[in-house]
Motif scaffolding. Structure first.
Motif, PDB file in Angstrom:
ATOM      1  N   ASP A  78       0.895  -1.274  -0.001  1.00  0.00           N
ATOM      2  CA  ASP A  78       0.165  -0.005   0.095  1.00  0.00           C
ATOM      3  C   ASP A  78       1.096   1.127  -0.013  1.00  0.00           C
ATOM      4  OD1 ASP A  78      -1.905   2.127   0.318  1.00  0.00           O
ATOM      5  OD2 ASP A  78      -2.863   1.001   1.918  1.00  0.00           O
ATOM      6  N   HIS A  80      -0.523   4.213  -1.303  1.00  0.00           N
ATOM      7  CA  HIS A  80      -1.261   5.579  -1.423  1.00  0.00           C
ATOM      8  C   HIS A  80      -0.764   6.679  -0.765  1.00  0.00           C
ATOM      9  CE1 HIS A  80      -3.968   4.312   1.724  1.00  0.00           C
ATOM     10  NE2 HIS A  80      -4.276   5.421   1.791  1.00  0.00           N
ATOM     11  N   HIS A 104      -2.118  -1.172  -3.683  1.00  0.00           N
ATOM     12  CA  HIS A 104      -2.814   0.011  -3.774  1.00  0.00           C
ATOM     13  C   HIS A 104      -1.759   1.204  -4.246  1.00  0.00           C
ATOM     14  CE1 HIS A 104      -5.917  -1.484  -0.817  1.00  0.00           C
ATOM     15  NE2 HIS A 104      -5.082  -2.488  -0.758  1.00  0.00           N
ATOM     16  N   VAL A 106      -3.259   4.424  -5.198  1.00  0.00           N
ATOM     17  CA  VAL A 106      -4.140   5.697  -5.226  1.00  0.00           C
ATOM     18  C   VAL A 106      -3.416   6.797  -4.790  1.00  0.00           C
ATOM     19  CG1 VAL A 106      -6.110   6.646  -4.266  1.00  0.00           C
ATOM     20  CG2 VAL A 106      -6.150   4.447  -4.944  1.00  0.00           C
ATOM     21  N   ARG A 125      -5.846  -1.095  -6.601  1.00  0.00           N
ATOM     22  CA  ARG A 125      -6.418   0.008  -6.598  1.00  0.00           C
ATOM     23  C   ARG A 125      -5.459   1.017  -7.263  1.00  0.00           C
ATOM     24  NH1 ARG A 125      -8.463   2.356  -0.829  1.00  0.00           N
ATOM     25  NH2 ARG A 125      -9.925   3.931  -2.000  1.00  0.00           N
ATOM     26  N   CYS A 126      -6.062   1.948  -8.145  1.00  0.00           N
ATOM     27  CA  CYS A 126      -5.207   2.949  -8.695  1.00  0.00           C
ATOM     28  C   CYS A 126      -6.376   4.398  -9.193  1.00  0.00           C
ATOM     29  CB  CYS A 126      -4.236   2.711  -9.575  1.00  0.00           C
ATOM     30  SG  CYS A 126      -5.047   1.729 -10.934  1.00  0.00           S
TER      31      CYS A 126
END
Length: 147
Positions: A78, A80, A104, A106, A125-126
């Protein structure tokens, strides 16, 4: 003996992941490392591979521009809320992470998805711009989107 201040301790003036973890033998069994919200702008490439059992790396809300070399056993990554750029990520960084399942990305400054992705990836997740290009690339590579 008084506690050391950052100015009197050379390790504290330039903290590294290894410096935060202690000695080489103290972190060989660590499975999760969460360095969120620490204003980290860089991580030495040779720090994270020294944690062979690491399965999850959480680098949320830092100031990373470059993604360091990662341990091959990572399943959850992750990153983000950083400043990651496509040019700051090594070629084929996710393909070599054979166990990566959750990624992740984002709220970074990526302008394209780095390819190829790990074959084990189940959750990505982007942001929207990257997604459009990603799905176009996935069709071109002949990849399926299920786990």
């Amino acid at each position: 003996m008084s506690p050391r201040t950052p100015s009197s301790n050379p390790m504290m003036t330039r903290p590294t992941v290894l410096g935060l973890l202690g000695s080489l033998t103290s972190h060989t069994k660590l499975k999760t490392i969460d360095l969120s919200s620490n204003f980290i702008s860089s991580i030495n490439d040779d720090s994270l591979p020294l944690v062979p059992a690491m399965q999850a790396l959480i680098l949320v809300e830092n100031q990373l521009v470059l993604l360091p070399t990662l341990s091959s056993g990572i399943e959850f990554l992750d990153t983000h809320l950083n400043l990651l750029q496509s040019s700051g990520i090594q070629p084929e960084p996710f393909w070599v992470l054979a166990k990566l399942k959750f990624l992740h990305l984002v709220d970074n400054q990526l302008d394209s998805m780095l390819r190829p992705l790990a074959p084990s990836l189940c959750f990505l997740r982007c942001r929207e711009v990257t997604l459009k290009r990603l799905f176009k690339d996935m069709r071109r590579w002949g990849l399926e989107t299920g786990c």
